[in-house]
Design an enzyme around this catalytic site. Structure first.
Site, PDB file in Angstrom:
ATOM      1  N   HIS A   1      29.589 -59.350 -52.875  1.00 20.78           N
ATOM      2  CA  HIS A   1      30.458 -58.315 -52.352  1.00 20.78           C
ATOM      3  C   HIS A   1      31.859 -58.355 -52.925  1.00 20.78           C
ATOM      4  O   HIS A   1      32.456 -57.335 -53.227  1.00 20.78           O
ATOM      5  CB  HIS A   1      30.487 -58.415 -50.837  1.00 20.78           C
ATOM      6  CG  HIS A   1      30.100 -57.126 -50.255  1.00 20.78           C
ATOM      7  ND1 HIS A   1      28.814 -56.652 -50.316  1.00 20.78           N
ATOM      8  CD2 HIS A   1      30.848 -56.155 -49.705  1.00 20.78           C
ATOM      9  CE1 HIS A   1      28.783 -55.454 -49.792  1.00 20.78           C
ATOM     10  NE2 HIS A   1      30.004 -55.127 -49.413  1.00 20.78           N
TER      11      HIS A   1
ATOM     12  N   ARG B   1      26.257 -43.669 -45.959  1.00 23.82           N
ATOM     13  CA  ARG B   1      25.121 -44.562 -45.726  1.00 23.82           C
ATOM     14  C   ARG B   1      25.222 -45.102 -44.301  1.00 23.82           C
ATOM     15  O   ARG B   1      26.307 -45.517 -43.871  1.00 23.82           O
ATOM     16  CB  ARG B   1      25.143 -45.716 -46.721  1.00 23.82           C
ATOM     17  CG  ARG B   1      24.024 -46.703 -46.456  1.00 23.82           C
ATOM     18  CD  ARG B   1      23.876 -47.689 -47.563  1.00 23.82           C
ATOM     19  NE  ARG B   1      24.982 -48.642 -47.603  1.00 23.82           N
ATOM     20  CZ  ARG B   1      25.105 -49.585 -48.525  1.00 23.82           C
ATOM     21  NH1 ARG B   1      24.207 -49.671 -49.488  1.00 23.82           N
ATOM     22  NH2 ARG B   1      26.117 -50.423 -48.510  1.00 23.82           N
TER      23      ARG B   1
ATOM     24  N   GLU C   1      15.445 -49.302 -52.669  1.00 21.83           N
ATOM     25  CA  GLU C   1      16.022 -50.623 -52.944  1.00 21.83           C
ATOM     26  C   GLU C   1      14.962 -51.718 -52.931  1.00 21.83           C
ATOM     27  O   GLU C   1      15.238 -52.870 -53.261  1.00 21.83           O
ATOM     28  CB  GLU C   1      17.066 -50.980 -51.887  1.00 21.83           C
ATOM     29  CG  GLU C   1      18.171 -49.966 -51.765  1.00 21.83           C
ATOM     30  CD  GLU C   1      19.283 -50.451 -50.870  1.00 21.83           C
ATOM     31  OE1 GLU C   1      20.230 -51.038 -51.377  1.00 21.83           O
ATOM     32  OE2 GLU C   1      19.183 -50.241 -49.650  1.00 21.83           O
TER      33      GLU C   1
ATOM     34  N   ASN D   1      21.234 -52.444 -57.214  1.00 22.98           N
ATOM     35  CA  ASN D   1      21.644 -53.843 -56.999  1.00 22.98           C
ATOM     36  C   ASN D   1      20.553 -54.592 -56.246  1.00 22.98           C
ATOM     37  O   ASN D   1      20.126 -55.676 -56.640  1.00 22.98           O
ATOM     38  CB  ASN D   1      22.929 -53.921 -56.174  1.00 22.98           C
ATOM     39  CG  ASN D   1      24.052 -53.131 -56.786  1.00 22.98           C
ATOM     40  OD1 ASN D   1      24.037 -52.860 -57.979  1.00 22.98           O
ATOM     41  ND2 ASN D   1      25.025 -52.739 -55.981  1.00 22.98           N
ATOM     42  N   ASP D   2      20.123 -53.996 -55.153  1.00 22.43           N
ATOM     43  CA  ASP D   2      19.069 -54.655 -54.384  1.00 22.43           C
ATOM     44  C   ASP D   2      17.717 -54.520 -55.074  1.00 22.43           C
ATOM     45  O   ASP D   2      16.920 -55.451 -55.057  1.00 22.43           O
ATOM     46  CB  ASP D   2      19.012 -54.096 -52.959  1.00 22.43           C
ATOM     47  CG  ASP D   2      20.047 -54.774 -52.083  1.00 22.43           C
ATOM     48  OD1 ASP D   2      20.119 -56.013 -52.123  1.00 22.43           O
ATOM     49  OD2 ASP D   2      20.795 -54.079 -51.382  1.00 22.43           O
TER      50      ASP D   2
ATOM     51  N   CYS E   1      23.046 -45.328 -57.164  1.00 22.77           N
ATOM     52  CA  CYS E   1      24.381 -45.745 -56.753  1.00 22.77           C
ATOM     53  C   CYS E   1      24.585 -47.258 -56.867  1.00 22.77           C
ATOM     54  O   CYS E   1      25.533 -47.796 -56.319  1.00 22.77           O
ATOM     55  CB  CYS E   1      24.695 -45.260 -55.346  1.00 22.77           C
ATOM     56  SG  CYS E   1      23.476 -45.772 -54.148  1.00 22.77           S
TER      57      CYS E   1
HETATM   58  C1  PEP Z   1      22.477 -51.333 -54.005  1.00 26.84           C
HETATM   59  O1  PEP Z   1      21.804 -52.197 -53.447  1.00 26.84           O
HETATM   60  O2  PEP Z   1      22.342 -50.996 -55.198  1.00 26.84           O
HETATM   61  C2  PEP Z   1      23.541 -50.635 -53.259  1.00 26.84           C
HETATM   62  C3  PEP Z   1      24.170 -49.619 -53.781  1.00 26.84           C
HETATM   63  O3  PEP Z   1      23.881 -51.150 -52.042  1.00 26.84           O
HETATM   64  P1  PEP Z   1      24.745 -52.486 -51.781  1.00 26.84           P
HETATM   65  O4  PEP Z   1      25.284 -52.956 -53.098  1.00 26.84           O
HETATM   66  O5  PEP Z   1      25.826 -52.121 -50.811  1.00 26.84           O
HETATM   67  O6  PEP Z   1      23.724 -53.389 -51.200  1.00 26.84           O
HETATM   68 MG    MG Z   2      21.828 -52.348 -51.268  1.00 31.70          MG
END
Ligand code: PEP
Ligand code: MG
Length: 763
Positions: free
Chosen positions: A369, A512, A611, A634-635, A682
């Protein structure tokens, strides 16, 4: 065995210096195995030789002066093979090479074990015995286990130059203070380079993390100690008074024990002695607590052994006050590079934004984060710099290269100049890109892509609009939840959401629903699990707490009242279709309730985040039941590759352009197209030039990214053709590795004259 191993590792970790650590290793290994000789050879990588750095049992005069070539003798062979060599009669081995000056001719049996860290051999641990006999399996296994545990400590010593220092005929490399351009490798966290002064922040109240430091002003340290001890005494007295009625006398007596320990002549007296001897208060406290705890732990009586925990607890309480007093005095220079074992979003909040120039965190990875926040704030960051000696760099000049994930301690003038130029080039490029702000993101052959922003931090609104964002593709609503000490009310949420919607009007805003769990926790709603990323996360939490979900979605819908901008509600961490149906029903109810209250609102769009691999395979069914899909790469990357996005040890395996991830992205786009639904992405991949080009080629119509990356991505898109991007994608989809894909795409961008968006190479 386990206890012996543990003890050796603990003693080595607690050693005052690296030289002392080495002596402890050879001494304790020799004692615990009951053998005659133990030696450590460490690789001096600057000279490609194994230095004889510690020994017991041979002629120790040679320690620090003798060295062996990479392929010399049995030590060299252990290094070459990177596996243990166990011989009953070493002298009979063809690679045996007698070194007369250490007097090893009398020792026949030999067991050499390599010390390996991150696939690199750092040295060799050797035990020898007079008697002709093979070391048995358990001895070999013991040494292998010990060596694996010592590897991290040795790697750290290598990175800090402590190994080179062990020999005076060495490389001229000294301590961090008197060496120049020492490079430490980590993981690229946020792009950019910056030069500044390290300000080391320590986690609150961790005695282990307290560095040894000479007191600058002994009188001041004594005063600070007295204030901290008094504060703790008051706290304990207060707690004791509170429980005076409810606790039996013998339990209350424990508080008296605590107060006695804080008597002038008890712990504080010892701490003061250490301060007078030159230590700063926190270091003095750490030493005294360690000694006392150690003494209690050695006691036979289990009741008394437990008292060690009380001393530790008291130590932590005093430390918390010492740190608090000090934190209030921490000075952040204009060019602060924040350095810490684990830099957290909360630590960023303590520094005036205009002074923060860079971040270095020993823990964490590119998708932690704090790295995501750093990218949004446009602050270069290096994460997972596991060998960075944070206890040595406070107040020193350092360079952070967030493109390559490198940190340089004490850079030379020449190096500093080189990086200053690089930073300057970056700044000029950013200024040039300002001109694109109001131009559409359309390719040279007329293909339109929407560039939206990921948002959540205060200050993001103006940063995003300044850079020409055409909508919000991801509002991370957990951020306003994190900065409070309870769930925000519906009205509190509505105000925050509306502020964003009004600022972006008439652009679309994607909200979200709360995505907590995993690495995002709320202090007032703790979730403790063995596998948090596979646990109670995102939609799973909010469906189990419909009251939280309802309050949030009602706030979102109300916030959109009277505005032209489209409200899109997006559901995180969906792994099956029932979750979508349940969530949709709740959103519908929230909408009806708001309408019943007489508020004039439009029905929001509802979309699903892809995800989880399961959602990739069900993308078509999911697309049928919602208005849009958005990939959270990302996930998705972490779950597809089974690589924790926060773990620096596996950071090199976290590859967003892994062929399997790209294959999944293409399938999801096809599924959305087949159902005629919007498709966006995203995750951080969308904000990289390579990722943006490939996603555009797959037909993603929304690329949502942090505001910092947006102008560069727009520049690339405006300077290329979608047809070219599709040709590149066709080639990429036939490749086998992320490395191949990255180097191919970099070359394509460079050949197209777009190389400026790629990280600049240094030196
Ligand atoms: C992701 O997982 O790509 C996402 C955009 O959410 P976060 O990074 O907040 O988990
Ligand atoms: Mg995510």
């Amino acid at each position: 065995m386990l206890n012996t191993l543990r003890r050796i590792v603990q003693d080595v970790t607690a050693a005052a210096s690296f030289t002392q650590a080495l002596s402890i290793i050879v001494h304790e290994v020799r004692e615990s195995l009951g053998i005659e000789v133990c030696s450590v050879y460490l690789l001096n990588s600057a000279r490609d030789r194994y230095l004889f750095v510690a020994n017991e049992g041979l002629n120790t005069d040679a320690v620090g002066t003798l060295s062996l070539g990479l392929r010399e003798g049995l030590v060299g062979l252990v290094g070459e093979r990177a596996e243990p060599i166990n011989l009953d009669d070493a002298t009979a081995h063809p690679r045996f090479h007698l070194i007369p000056e250490i007097g090893e001719e009398a020792f026949n049996s030999f067991l050499g074990v390599p010390v390996i860290h991150q696939r690199q051999v750092l040295g060799v641990l050797v035990v020898q015995q007079r008697e002709i006999r093979r070391f048995d399996e358990s001895e070999e296994a013991f040494l292998v286990t010990l060596s694996a545990q010592l590897a991290t400590i040795i790697a750290h010593a290598q990175a800090t130059g402590d190994i080179a220092k062990l020999t005076d005929e060495g490389t001229g490399v000294g301590t961090i203070e008197d060496r120049e351009d020492v490079m430490f490798r980590g993981v690229a966290g946020a792009p950019g380079v910056s030069l500044g002064t390290a300000v080391v922040v320590h986690p609150a109240a961790s005695l282990e993390a307290v560095p040894e430091k000479v007191a600058e002003d002994t009188t001041l340290e004594l005063i600070v100690l007295e204030r901290a001890v008094n504060a703790v005494r008051n706290d304990i007295q207060r707690i004791s008074d509170q429980f005076a009625e409810s606790l039996p006398a013998e339990e209350l007596a424990l508080f008296d024990v605590y107060l006695h320990m804080l008597d002038e002549n008890a712990l504080p007296g010892d701490i003061r002695k250490n301060i007078r001897a030159g230590q700063w208060a926190q270091g003095a406290l750490k030493q005294v607590i360690r000694e006392h705890v150690g003494r209690f732990e050695e006691m036979e009586d289990s009741y008394l052994r437990e008292r060690g925990a009380d001393v530790q607890d008291l130590g932590l309480r005093v430390l918390a006050y010492l740190q608090d007093i000090r934190a209030k005095k921490t000075h952040f220079p204009d060019n602060t590079i924040l350095v810490g074992h684990e830099v957290t979003p909360g630590m960023l909040a303590n520094i005036p934004a205009d002074r923060l120039r860079g971040i270095v965190s020993v823990r964490g990875s590119g998708n932690s984060h704090v790295a995501i926040l750093a990218r949004a704030l446009d602050i270069p960051a290096v994460m997972g710099a596991v060998d960075f000696p944070i206890l040595e760099v406070d107040n020193q000049p350092i360079i952070v290269d967030g493109f390559y994930g490198e940190v340089f301690a004490n850079p030379s003038r020449q190096f500093t100049e080189q990086y200053r130029l690089l930073a300057e080039e970056e700044r000029e490029f950013t200024e040039e890109l300002d001109e694109l702000k109001d131009l559409p993101s359309v390719t040279r052959d007329g293909w339109r892509v929407r560039l939206w922003v990921n948002i959540g931090l205060p200050g993001d609104i103006s940063r995003s609009l300044d850079r020409g964002a055409e909508g919000i593709g991801l509002f991370r609503t957990e951020v306003p939840f994190m900065t409070r000490d309870r769930f925000p009310s519906e009205e509190e949420q509505r105000l925050i959401y509306r502020e964003h919607m009004v600022a972006f009007e008439p652009r679309a805003v994607t909200m979200r629903t709360l995505d907590i769990g995993g690495d995002k926790s709320l202090s007032y709603f703790p979730i403790s699990e063995d596998n948090p990323f596979l646990g109670w996360r995102g939609i799973r939490v909010t469906l189990d707490h419909p009251e939280i979900f309802m309050v949030q979605t009602r706030a979102m819908i109300k916030a959109n009242a009277g505005l032209k901008g489209l409200l899109r509600i997006m559901l995180p961490m969906i792994s099956n279709t029932s979750e979508v149906e349940e969530a949709k029903a709740l959103v519908q109810r929230a909408y009806e309730e708001v309408v019943e209250e007489g508020v004039n609102v439009k029905r929001p769009m509802v979309g699903v985040m892809i995800e989880v691999p399961a959602a990739v395979y069900q993308a078509r069914q999911l697309a049928k039941s919602v208005d849009f899909l958005a990939v959270g790469s990302n996930d998705l990357t972490q779950y597809m590759l089974a690589v924790d996005r926060n773990n620096p040890r596996v950071a090199s395996l976290y590859q967003e352009t892994h062929p399997a991830v790209l294959g999944a992205l293409r399938e999801v786009a096809r599924a959305a197209h087949a159902e005629n639904k919007g498709i966006g992405i995203c995750g951080e991949l969308a904000g990289t030039p390579v990722g943006a080009v490939l996603c555009m080629a797959m037909g993603y119509d929304v690329l949502s990214m942090n505001a910092t990356n947006l102008p560069k991505v727009k520049w690339v898109i405006r300077n290329m053709k979608q047809s070219d991007a599709r040709r590149m994608l066709a080639r990429v989809l036939r490749m086998n590795t992320a490395e191949e894909i990255q180097s191919f795409m970099h070359k394509q961008l460079i050949d197209a004259g777009l190389g400026r968006v790629l990280p600049s190479h240094h030196g």
